[in-house]
Motif scaffolding. Sequence first.
Motif, PDB file in Angstrom:
ATOM      1  N   PHE A 188      -1.270  -1.525 -10.840  1.00  0.00           N
ATOM      2  CA  PHE A 188      -0.284  -2.349 -11.396  1.00  0.00           C
ATOM      3  C   PHE A 188      -0.874  -3.897 -11.217  1.00  0.00           C
ATOM      4  O   PHE A 188      -0.721  -4.956 -12.139  1.00  0.00           O
ATOM      5  CB  PHE A 188       0.919  -2.367 -10.686  1.00  0.00           C
ATOM      6  N   LEU A 189      -1.578  -4.265 -10.288  1.00  0.00           N
ATOM      7  CA  LEU A 189      -1.969  -5.633 -10.074  1.00  0.00           C
ATOM      8  C   LEU A 189      -3.214  -5.766 -11.061  1.00  0.00           C
ATOM      9  O   LEU A 189      -3.228  -6.943 -11.575  1.00  0.00           O
ATOM     10  CB  LEU A 189      -2.837  -5.603  -8.529  1.00  0.00           C
ATOM     11  N   GLY A 190      -3.992  -4.971 -11.098  1.00  0.00           N
ATOM     12  CA  GLY A 190      -5.073  -4.949 -12.211  1.00  0.00           C
ATOM     13  C   GLY A 190      -4.337  -5.607 -13.676  1.00  0.00           C
ATOM     14  O   GLY A 190      -4.972  -6.211 -14.440  1.00  0.00           O
ATOM     15  N   GLU A 191      -3.299  -4.542 -13.954  1.00  0.00           N
ATOM     16  CA  GLU A 191      -2.463  -4.979 -15.167  1.00  0.00           C
ATOM     17  C   GLU A 191      -1.886  -6.322 -15.212  1.00  0.00           C
ATOM     18  O   GLU A 191      -1.808  -6.791 -16.266  1.00  0.00           O
ATOM     19  CB  GLU A 191      -1.374  -3.808 -15.387  1.00  0.00           C
ATOM     20  N   ASN A 218       0.684  -1.191   0.093  1.00  0.00           N
ATOM     21  CA  ASN A 218      -0.146  -0.053   0.173  1.00  0.00           C
ATOM     22  C   ASN A 218       0.714   1.392  -0.010  1.00  0.00           C
ATOM     23  O   ASN A 218       0.189   2.400   0.145  1.00  0.00           O
ATOM     24  CB  ASN A 218      -0.914  -0.147   1.217  1.00  0.00           C
ATOM     25  N   ASP A 219       2.128   1.137   0.050  1.00  0.00           N
ATOM     26  CA  ASP A 219       3.227   2.310  -0.030  1.00  0.00           C
ATOM     27  C   ASP A 219       2.732   2.943  -1.334  1.00  0.00           C
ATOM     28  O   ASP A 219       3.036   4.361  -1.484  1.00  0.00           O
ATOM     29  CB  ASP A 219       4.623   1.893   0.087  1.00  0.00           C
ATOM     30  N   CYS A 220       2.746   2.344  -2.377  1.00  0.00           N
ATOM     31  CA  CYS A 220       2.471   3.028  -3.862  1.00  0.00           C
ATOM     32  C   CYS A 220       1.235   3.083  -4.271  1.00  0.00           C
ATOM     33  O   CYS A 220       0.385   2.107  -4.096  1.00  0.00           O
ATOM     34  CB  CYS A 220       3.437   1.952  -4.956  1.00  0.00           C
ATOM     35  N   ILE A 221       0.868   4.506  -4.829  1.00  0.00           N
ATOM     36  CA  ILE A 221      -0.806   4.646  -5.013  1.00  0.00           C
ATOM     37  C   ILE A 221      -0.969   3.941  -6.265  1.00  0.00           C
ATOM     38  O   ILE A 221      -2.231   3.649  -6.510  1.00  0.00           O
ATOM     39  CB  ILE A 221      -1.025   6.062  -5.049  1.00  0.00           C
ATOM     40  N   TYR A 222       0.034   3.533  -7.039  1.00  0.00           N
ATOM     41  CA  TYR A 222      -0.320   2.782  -8.325  1.00  0.00           C
ATOM     42  C   TYR A 222      -0.414   1.170  -8.124  1.00  0.00           C
ATOM     43  O   TYR A 222      -0.804   0.414  -9.285  1.00  0.00           O
ATOM     44  CB  TYR A 222       0.686   3.175  -9.287  1.00  0.00           C
ATOM     45  N   THR A 223       0.007   0.752  -7.107  1.00  0.00           N
ATOM     46  CA  THR A 223      -0.043  -1.061  -6.955  1.00  0.00           C
ATOM     47  C   THR A 223      -1.471  -1.300  -7.226  1.00  0.00           C
ATOM     48  O   THR A 223      -1.430  -2.309  -7.994  1.00  0.00           O
ATOM     49  CB  THR A 223       0.193  -1.210  -5.322  1.00  0.00           C
TER      50      THR A 223
END
Length: 173
Positions: A41-44, A33-38
């Motif tokens: 990225f997981l969806g990708e 949860n540190d990165c707002i893009y996680t």
Amino acid sequence: ELKKEMDMMVQDAFDNHSSFMQSRDRAFQAFMNDCIYTPSFLGEFVNMQMTEGLKGKESEMESIMSDIFELFKLLKQKDAFTARHQQLYALRLLHNSSVSQDAEDSLISKLKIELGAQYVSKLIQMGVDMRNSRELTENFQKLHSKSSSKGIEMAVKVLTTGLWGEPVSYTHL
């Protein structure tokens, strides 16, 4: 892979002691949860697995889906993941690019358990839309094949308003 390594380390070195398991889980959750893009990225990553990663790996499918879902459980921004997943799922359906409908169904059932039927109902209706569209196209082709003119191919996609979202552009990722 990193999560599996940490799980094995806690199991082998610390005999799955509850304190070490809790510390591992808290640390991994903080890391995820540190990165707002996680979530995106997981969806990708899910999209990549569904379009090419699972090809020829039907035996490993359930293991991969379980690993993905373990990471999903650690996310705090589940809504960000689900929004991205729905966009990419729509693209997979529209382009008929999913490698395994069984994998899609497995992920949807796991999401239903975690998020509830309301979120999953949209995904299920999207699948129903595609099945209905295929049936309409097949019926049209059967009817059209009886006529004298040949060479025209047509595919129709009838979609429920409000489920499919806005078009996704890969240039804005």
